[in-house]
Design a protein around this motif. Structure first.
Motif, PDB file in Angstrom:
ATOM      1  N   SER A  79       0.830  -1.207   0.000  1.00 18.74           N
ATOM      2  CA  SER A  79       0.000   0.000   0.000  1.00 18.74           C
ATOM      3  C   SER A  79       0.862   1.254   0.000  1.00 18.74           C
ATOM      4  O   SER A  79       0.557   2.233  -0.682  1.00 18.74           O
ATOM      5  N   ARG A 114      -4.730  -5.855  -6.239  1.00 17.25           N
ATOM      6  CA  ARG A 114      -5.889  -5.078  -6.684  1.00 17.25           C
ATOM      7  C   ARG A 114      -5.660  -3.590  -6.434  1.00 17.25           C
ATOM      8  O   ARG A 114      -5.970  -2.742  -7.280  1.00 17.25           O
ATOM      9  N   GLN A 115      -5.108  -3.254  -5.274  1.00 20.87           N
ATOM     10  CA  GLN A 115      -4.837  -1.856  -4.944  1.00 20.87           C
ATOM     11  C   GLN A 115      -3.815  -1.262  -5.915  1.00 20.87           C
ATOM     12  O   GLN A 115      -3.961  -0.118  -6.362  1.00 20.87           O
ATOM     13  N   ASP A 118      -5.474  -0.605  -9.240  1.00 23.02           N
ATOM     14  CA  ASP A 118      -6.354   0.557  -9.142  1.00 23.02           C
ATOM     15  C   ASP A 118      -5.560   1.868  -9.158  1.00 23.02           C
ATOM     16  O   ASP A 118      -6.061   2.901  -9.617  1.00 23.02           O
TER      17      ASP A 118
END
Length: 293
Positions: A79, A114-115, A118
């Motif tokens: 992240s 997925r992050q 995106d």
């Protein structure tokens, strides 16, 4: 580990020729105008020429480079990496921290991948192509490709430990064809860690032509043929670099026609198990010259 490079020289030359012609026509049309207007035009042209000269002066580079990350660290760190502005061009997923996708999907890495997607990063599934006896069985690598696509939505594959020799070309040609079949529009990165046989340049979207320490990078040699390809075909991975050395490495990489770069201060068996201490500085430096691209 796609960026947009500079326009071709022929386009630039044609553009400059048309600009010079238009400037001459404008000046001729002003010949009958008041002298003050002509003086203003000349001054404006002089200022523009000065700005152009400054942009082209030695030591000033407008080459756009992109960061990528060998993200061989816990999913919790993804992240932070994906939040960089701009986002890394690619993040290499290695959930098993081994030779491939592992035996089952990891929910934490599924969320991390997925992050990253995106945020605009390509997610490349890691798969080693070497084995103790030579090349890894091709069926095992193909299974990695299927699993990365199904489990993590990978948009490409990072083939590691590529031999780079002409004798093994058929093996990698078969793999590249299979990857593009399973992942339409896949981005394929090859990592021989050195400049390979030139034929490999047509197989991958990006080829990692250097992986090593900063000291080794300074001494590395670039073959003449490398400048026949756009910078977006080449990536460099440099570790054991201090903050000051990272700045030097970035500048050196630009002179070596490198479009993608990752530099870290970490060392050891896995210098990719965390982000570099100067990550924000690195992304800002690499983004220089990328405005509007």
């Amino acid at each position: 580990m796609s960026v947009t490079g500079s326009p071709p020289d022929s386009w630039q030359k044609t553009r400059r020729r048309l600009q010079r012609r238009d400037a001459r026509q404008r000046l001729r049309s002003l010949a009958t105008k008041p002298v003050t207007i002509v003086v203003i035009v000349v001054l404006l042209l002089g200022v523009a020429a000065g700005i152009t000269a400054k942009l082209r002066s030695p030591g000033v580079s407008s080459q756009c480079q992109r960061a990528f990350i060998p993200a061989y660290f816990p999913a919790s760190v993804w992240s932070q990496a994906a939040a960089a502005k701009p986002a890394p061009s690619a993040m290499i997923l290695n959930p098993a921290t081994g030779i491939g996708a592992g035996r089952a999907p990891d929910p934490a890495f599924q969320a991390a991948a997925r992050q990253a997607r995106d945020a605009g990063s390509a997610v490349l599934g890691y798969s080693s192509t070497s084995a103790a006896a030579g090349l890894r069985p091709i069926g095992q690598v193909e299974a990695d490709v299927r699993n990365y696509r199904a489990w993590y939505g990978a948009t490409g594959i990072f083939l590691d430990s590529v031999s780079g020799v002409s004798a093994d070309l058929p093996y990698y040609e078969q793999l590249a064809s299979y990857i593009r079949k399973i992942i339409p529009g896949a981005s394929i990165w090859l990592n021989p860690g050195i400049y390979p046989d030139q034929q490999y340049m047509s197989l991958g979207n990006v080829v990692v032509v250097f992986e090593g320490t900063y000291a080794q990078y300074r001494a590395a040699q670039v073959p003449g043929w490398a400048h026949n390809f756009p910078a977006t075909k080449f990536a460099n991975t440099i570790y054991a670099a201090t903050s000051a050395q990272a700045t030097s490495a970035i500048n050196l990489s630009r002179s070596r026609n490198t479009g993608y770069l990752y530099v870290t201060n970490l060392t050891g068996a896995n210098p990719y198990d965390a982000l570099p201490s100067y990550w924000s500085m690195e992304t800002a430096a690499l983004d220089t010259g990328c405005s509007g691209q």
